[in-house]
Design a protein around this motif. Sequence first.
Motif: not given
Length: 618
Positions: A543-552, A580-588, A612-616
Motif C-alpha cells: 500500500d505504498l505509493t510508487p515514490e515510497e516503494t522506490a525509497l523503500f 517501511r516507516a522511514i519510506a513513508t515519513a521520508a524524514p529530512t 538521511l543521505a539515502t532518503v535525500a
Amino acid sequence: MSAVDHSPLTAARETLRRVWGHDDFRGDQAAIIEEVVAGRDALVLMPTGGGKSLCYQVPSLVREGTGVVISPLIALMADQVDALSALGVRAGFLNSTQLPHERAGTEQALLAGELDLLYLAPERLRVPDTLALLDRVTSGGGLALFAIDEAHCVSQWGHDFRPDYLGLSILHERWPEVPRIALTATATQATRREVATRLQLEDARHFVADFDRPNIRYRIVAKDSPQQQLLAFLRAEHEGDAGIVYCLSRASVERVATFLTRQGIPALPYHAGLDRGVRAEHQSRFLREDGLVMVATIAFGMGIDKPDVRFVAHLDLPKSVEGYYQETGRAGRDGLPSTAWLAYGLADVVQHRKMIAASEGDAAHRRNLGRHLDAILALCETVTCRREQLLAYFGQPGTGPCGNCDTCLEPPTTWDGTIPAQKLLSTIVRLDRRGQRYGAGHLVDILLGRETDRVRSLGHADLTTFGIGTELDERGWRGVARQLLAAGLVGVEDDYGTLGLTEESGAVLRGERSVPLRQEPERERRRSSRSSGGRARADVTADLTPEETALFERLRAWRAATAKEAGVPAYVVFHDATLRAIATAAPTTTAELGAISGIGAAKLDRYGPGVLATVAGE
C-alpha cells in the motif's frame, strides 16, 4: 544505566525509548518488567515474536548490576550479542566455542562492571570456576537478575528436554536475593507446573500471554508425493521467500535440500550429523542472506531471530502439538502474513506408533508420548477451526473460527465411514485367524480385489473380504486406514508396521460405534491465489505509493551494504517495518528520523547519516 529518580516503570519506558526506539510496551510486557525490576520472580509464557527478550533485557538495564541470561543457544549467542551491541547495550557471552583469551576478556569486563548482559550456556553452571566468578560479581557490582530462556527445556515431558536445565535450581539456592525470570514460547499447564517446581518458581507470578499468532495461516494437506507438493506450494505462494522445511530424519533432510536446489530453489541442509563448521556456516547464511530455504531436523530453529521467515513447512508429522507450535512460530515474527504448511499421511502415523512402542522408558513415559501423538493427530484430522483447537490445547479459550486456516477457508466434509471401517477391520480379523499380520498396502490390495503375485501366493484371494471394497479407490482406503490409526481403532503391531486390532475395534465390528471420517481431498492440484492456501506472502510495499516503494527499495539496498560491511544480519541494522516507516515519513532531519518507532539513540547515531543521505537520494 539505572535510573534512580523515577519509578521503575517510568525508568523502564525511558530505557525502551532510548535504546529500542519504541514508545511503550506491548501486552503483558509492562507488568512483567515491573515485577522483575521490583526484585520479584516471574514465569512467562509468551509466543515467539511476542517480545520475550525485552522482558529481561530492559530490567537488566534498569536494575543495578549485570543481567545473566541462561540460554541453550550456544551457536546463536554471538548474533544475540551483536544485535544488542548495535543498540548500544554492553553484552557478552561465555560458552565452549570461545578461545581462552576471548573468555578471559569477557570475564574481566564482567568483573569490571562493564557488561549490562551476560549470556551463559546452562552447562557453564556445572563448572566451579563459573560459580566462583558469579560469586565475585555478586560481592562487587552485583547481579541484576537471572533470566532462564527456553525454560520448557527443564521439563521431562516437554518437547525439547535438556538435562543441564535440571541443575538450574542452583540459581535460587546459591543467590536467593537475585530475581529470576523464566521464559518459554510454549508450555501446557502440566509442563508449566513442572517448570515451576524444578526451578523453585512456585511462588513466582505467572504471566500467560495470548498464544494466538493471527498472521500465520495453518494448512495441513494429505501427503501424496510430498516433495512435489512442497515444490508446488513454494512456487505458488512463496517464490523467493525465506523459510524452513522440517524433516524427521537426516537422510530426508539431505534428499529434500538436494531436490529443491535442483529445482532452482536455494536450499541448505541442517542436521546434527553435519560438521559443526558446516552447520554454523549454513545458519549464518540463512540469517544473513535473503530468500534462502533451510531444510532441517528439529535441531535447527530455537532462538532464530530472523523476522522475515515467511513459511515453515513440515514434510513429516511433528511428535507433539508443543513441537508443532514452537516450530511454526518461527514464521512471521515481524507480524506479516506467513504460512505453516504440513503434509501428513498414513506412513507418519505408523512410524510414530512404532517409535513409541520401541521407546526407552517406563509405561508412563510411553503413555505420555502417546498422548502427545494423539493430540497432534487430532489437530491433523479435525474438521473444525485448526487455530481454535491449537489454542485450546494450551488452555486458551477460542473466540470462534479464525478465518485464516484451511478448515475455515475450505471447510472439509465428513461422511459415515462405519461400513468401510468394518470391512478393513474384518480383513484384519480374517488374517489374524491365520496367524498373519500385514501393513496397510496389502490390506488395500485385498479390499480392492487386486490379484497381485503376493496376494495369490499367500492365498488371500480366497478371503471373504477380497474385492468387497471397490466403492473406494486406493487413496480413499489409505485415508480410512490413516484415520482409524489416528483414532486408535487400529494399532501398529510390530517393527514392520503391520496393523492389528485394538480394544476399541470390537465396538465398531459389532456395530455399536459409528465412525465418522473426514472426506479425503482430491489429488492436490496447483492452487490459485484465491484457493484455501491463498497467497500468504507478505508484500511490505503493497500500500505504498510508487515514490515510497522506490525509497523503500533504496533503503533496503543501503541496509544490505551496511550489514555486509558490519558482518551482521540485515535485520540487526533495521527491520523491514522500520524501513517501511522511514519510506513513508521520508524524514529530512535527525529529529524526524529519531521520532520513528524502532530507532533508538545508538542506531540514530550510527545509521542516521546514511539513512538521511539515502532518503535525500545522495
